[in-house]
Design a protein around this motif. Structure first.
Motif, PDB file in Angstrom:
ATOM      1  N   ALA A  15       0.828  -1.203   0.000  1.00  0.00           N
ATOM      2  CA  ALA A  15       0.000   0.000   0.000  1.00  0.00           C
ATOM      3  C   ALA A  15       0.861   1.252   0.000  1.00  0.00           C
ATOM      4  O   ALA A  15       1.943   1.285   0.602  1.00  0.00           O
ATOM      5  CB  ALA A  15      -0.920   0.001   1.218  1.00  0.00           C
ATOM      6  N   GLU A  16       0.360   2.290  -0.649  1.00  0.00           N
ATOM      7  CA  GLU A  16       1.095   3.551  -0.756  1.00  0.00           C
ATOM      8  C   GLU A  16       1.461   4.114   0.616  1.00  0.00           C
ATOM      9  O   GLU A  16       2.592   4.567   0.829  1.00  0.00           O
ATOM     10  CB  GLU A  16       0.243   4.567  -1.519  1.00  0.00           C
ATOM     11  CG  GLU A  16       0.844   5.960  -1.611  1.00  0.00           C
ATOM     12  CD  GLU A  16      -0.082   6.958  -2.263  1.00  0.00           C
ATOM     13  OE1 GLU A  16       0.297   8.137  -2.348  1.00  0.00           O
ATOM     14  OE2 GLU A  16      -1.192   6.554  -2.686  1.00  0.00           O
ATOM     15  N   ASP A  17       0.512   4.072   1.542  1.00  0.00           N
ATOM     16  CA  ASP A  17       0.753   4.632   2.870  1.00  0.00           C
ATOM     17  C   ASP A  17       0.755   3.543   3.940  1.00  0.00           C
ATOM     18  O   ASP A  17       0.479   3.800   5.111  1.00  0.00           O
ATOM     19  CB  ASP A  17      -0.276   5.706   3.207  1.00  0.00           C
ATOM     20  CG  ASP A  17      -1.710   5.215   3.015  1.00  0.00           C
ATOM     21  OD1 ASP A  17      -1.894   4.024   2.666  1.00  0.00           O
ATOM     22  OD2 ASP A  17      -2.644   6.008   3.220  1.00  0.00           O
ATOM     23  N   ARG A  56       6.283  -0.905   4.966  1.00  0.00           N
ATOM     24  CA  ARG A  56       7.150  -1.598   4.012  1.00  0.00           C
ATOM     25  C   ARG A  56       7.510  -2.997   4.502  1.00  0.00           C
ATOM     26  O   ARG A  56       7.903  -3.854   3.729  1.00  0.00           O
ATOM     27  CB  ARG A  56       8.424  -0.795   3.773  1.00  0.00           C
ATOM     28  CG  ARG A  56       8.189   0.577   3.157  1.00  0.00           C
ATOM     29  CD  ARG A  56       8.099   0.529   1.632  1.00  0.00           C
ATOM     30  NE  ARG A  56       6.902  -0.116   1.116  1.00  0.00           N
ATOM     31  CZ  ARG A  56       5.721   0.493   0.975  1.00  0.00           C
ATOM     32  NH1 ARG A  56       5.563   1.734   1.324  1.00  0.00           N
ATOM     33  NH2 ARG A  56       4.695  -0.164   0.472  1.00  0.00           N
ATOM     34  N   ARG A  85      -7.232   6.538  -2.032  1.00  0.00           N
ATOM     35  CA  ARG A  85      -5.818   6.162  -1.945  1.00  0.00           C
ATOM     36  C   ARG A  85      -5.617   4.766  -1.356  1.00  0.00           C
ATOM     37  O   ARG A  85      -4.539   4.427  -0.879  1.00  0.00           O
ATOM     38  CB  ARG A  85      -5.004   7.198  -1.164  1.00  0.00           C
ATOM     39  CG  ARG A  85      -4.876   8.531  -1.883  1.00  0.00           C
ATOM     40  CD  ARG A  85      -4.126   9.539  -1.060  1.00  0.00           C
ATOM     41  NE  ARG A  85      -2.765   9.097  -0.764  1.00  0.00           N
ATOM     42  CZ  ARG A  85      -1.951   9.701   0.107  1.00  0.00           C
ATOM     43  NH1 ARG A  85      -2.382  10.763   0.789  1.00  0.00           N
ATOM     44  NH2 ARG A  85      -0.738   9.255   0.306  1.00  0.00           N
ATOM     45  N   SER A 101      -5.404   0.528  -1.640  1.00  0.00           N
ATOM     46  CA  SER A 101      -4.663  -0.366  -2.532  1.00  0.00           C
ATOM     47  C   SER A 101      -5.353  -1.721  -2.638  1.00  0.00           C
ATOM     48  O   SER A 101      -5.925  -2.219  -1.660  1.00  0.00           O
ATOM     49  CB  SER A 101      -3.226  -0.567  -2.028  1.00  0.00           C
ATOM     50  OG  SER A 101      -2.512   0.656  -2.046  1.00  0.00           O
ATOM     51  N   ASN A 107      -8.033   7.605  -6.552  1.00  0.00           N
ATOM     52  CA  ASN A 107      -6.582   7.380  -6.532  1.00  0.00           C
ATOM     53  C   ASN A 107      -6.233   5.948  -6.121  1.00  0.00           C
ATOM     54  O   ASN A 107      -5.302   5.705  -5.351  1.00  0.00           O
ATOM     55  CB  ASN A 107      -5.900   8.358  -5.567  1.00  0.00           C
ATOM     56  CG  ASN A 107      -5.899   9.775  -6.084  1.00  0.00           C
ATOM     57  OD1 ASN A 107      -5.025  10.162  -6.862  1.00  0.00           O
ATOM     58  ND2 ASN A 107      -6.889  10.556  -5.684  1.00  0.00           N
ATOM     59  N   ARG A 125      -4.813   2.286  -6.082  1.00  0.00           N
ATOM     60  CA  ARG A 125      -3.617   1.603  -6.570  1.00  0.00           C
ATOM     61  C   ARG A 125      -3.906   0.110  -6.697  1.00  0.00           C
ATOM     62  O   ARG A 125      -4.332  -0.533  -5.737  1.00  0.00           O
ATOM     63  CB  ARG A 125      -2.452   1.805  -5.595  1.00  0.00           C
ATOM     64  CG  ARG A 125      -1.261   0.901  -5.896  1.00  0.00           C
ATOM     65  CD  ARG A 125      -0.158   1.029  -4.859  1.00  0.00           C
ATOM     66  NE  ARG A 125       0.529   2.312  -4.976  1.00  0.00           N
ATOM     67  CZ  ARG A 125       1.712   2.544  -4.426  1.00  0.00           C
ATOM     68  NH1 ARG A 125       2.338   1.617  -3.727  1.00  0.00           N
ATOM     69  NH2 ARG A 125       2.288   3.715  -4.551  1.00  0.00           N
ATOM     70  N   GLN A 133      -1.897  -3.396  -7.300  1.00  0.00           N
ATOM     71  CA  GLN A 133      -0.566  -3.999  -7.262  1.00  0.00           C
ATOM     72  C   GLN A 133      -0.714  -5.498  -7.509  1.00  0.00           C
ATOM     73  O   GLN A 133      -1.399  -6.185  -6.752  1.00  0.00           O
ATOM     74  CB  GLN A 133       0.094  -3.784  -5.908  1.00  0.00           C
ATOM     75  CG  GLN A 133       1.415  -4.523  -5.730  1.00  0.00           C
ATOM     76  CD  GLN A 133       2.543  -3.911  -6.525  1.00  0.00           C
ATOM     77  OE1 GLN A 133       2.831  -2.726  -6.379  1.00  0.00           O
ATOM     78  NE2 GLN A 133       3.188  -4.705  -7.363  1.00  0.00           N
TER      79      GLN A 133
END
Length: 343
Positions: free
Chosen positions: A142-144, A147, A246, A248, A271, A273, A275
């Motif tokens: 996810a963008e936010d 990691r 935003r 994902s 927005n 995403r 993946q």
């Protein structure tokens, strides 16, 4: 040593039990005495290929990507494991002819071999690999979002897992709960709902019973942060209806079809995403990072297997590997394991 091989693509009958000499690990390689081998859909799909009777890249292939056992020998330059260590394996058969886990002794690159924490069983170790690393990757794109996963990494996040009774879905529920997320999952019926609940999902919805989008929005009025998606062609409209701005959508399979239709303007407005996740080409660095977090989860008591934990186990011996493959290919719910040696 006893080994399962196939020399052409086809149904499970192409798998044969043979005797082979033990080979020594080369530089950077580890020989593992396999205790339990895990079977995944990717294993039978590789065995079948695009059609029966195809030639293989190698003269013959030892199947199965996942497994667990003891380190039996190490080659020069290996420092991450030592003889006698309990280990679990990932991508054992990838681009290699004779490294699959459907054999008594497998030689494979050390970078694909990971210590199995003492609280974990060989059954757990053989059930990790493809499902757990795929789930880990889906939860970290996810963008936010984080990691890497750890305790608290998903605090405050709402994760929707499509197909929570499958092996990847099961691992995604467990890892997301361990990392602090609120987990919603969708399943097809009561039996699978019971398994998803046992895995730890906070909200389990049978998508055929009601308006799944409305039910999800009732739990997450602002939308879900992340969707772990197994059936994008079937679920694209539902995903769009419940994803937040935003958010994902991590797609790891194509159940239900290879093509999906997306409303471009609506996805623009949110927005969103997308993946796509494929373990084989994600890169060894991601695999190793995932393994480290998975081991943390194992130490904390996460990633349990068995019916009580939401993942029924189906067992075979090595001589009946063809039957194990056939059961996975039939779409059985749970994890198929092959007992290769005593633990």
């Amino acid at each position: 040593m006893k080994t399962i091989v196939y020399s052409e693509t086809g149904d499970p009958s192409v798998l044969h039990l043979v005797e082979r000499p033990v080979t020594e690990p080369g530089a950077g390689e580890v020989r593992v005495r396999i205790v339990v081998s895990g079977v995944n859909p990717t294993d039978w799909k590789s065995r079948r290929g695009a059609g029966a009777g195809e030639a293989l890249t190698f003269a013959d292939v030892v199947p199965n990507q996942d497994g667990a056992g003891f380190v039996d020998a190490v080659g020069a330059g290996v420092s991450n494991v030592a003889v006698g260590d309990r280990v679990w394996l990932a991508l054992a058969a990838y681009q290699r002819a004779d490294s699959g886990t459907a054999q008594e002794l497998a030689v494979l690159p050390a970078e694909r071999v990971f210590l199995l924490p003492s609280p974990a069983s060989f059954d757990q170790g053989a059930s990790l690999g493809v499902p757990a690393i795929t789930a880990y990757r889906a939860l970290t794109v996810a963008e936010d979002g984080p990691r890497r996963l750890h305790l608290g990494a998903l605090d405050g996040k709402i994760v929707l897992v499509a197909g929570g009774a499958g092996a990847v879905g099961h691992a995604a529920i467990q890892l997301a709960c361990w990392a602090g997320a609120t987990v919603i999952t969708t399943v097809s019926g009561p039996a699978k709902a019971a398994l998803a609940s046992a895995a730890g999902a906070h909200h389990v919805l049978i998508y055929t019973d009601s308006d799944a989008a409305a039910d999800i929005r009732a739990i997450a009025p602002d939308g879900v942060d992340l969707i772990v998606e197994v059936s994008p062609a079937q679920n694209s409209e539902l995903d769009l209806a419940v994803i937040r701005n935003r958010g994902s959508i991590a797609v790891y399979a194509n159940n239900g079809g290879d093509r999906m239709t997306l409303d471009v303007r609506k996805h623009f407005s949110l927005n969103v995403r997308y993946q796509f996740v494929l373990l084989y080409t994600v890169g060894i660095e991601v695999v190793q990072q995932a393994a480290a977090s998975i081991n943390e989860a194992l130490v904390d008591g996460a990633l349990a297997v068995g019916t009580d934990a939401g993942l029924p186990l189906h067992r075979f011996d090595l001589a009946h590997t063809a039957d194990a493959h056939a059961l996975v290919e039939s779409g059985v719910t749970g994890k198929v394991l092959i007992d290769v040696a005593a633990g």
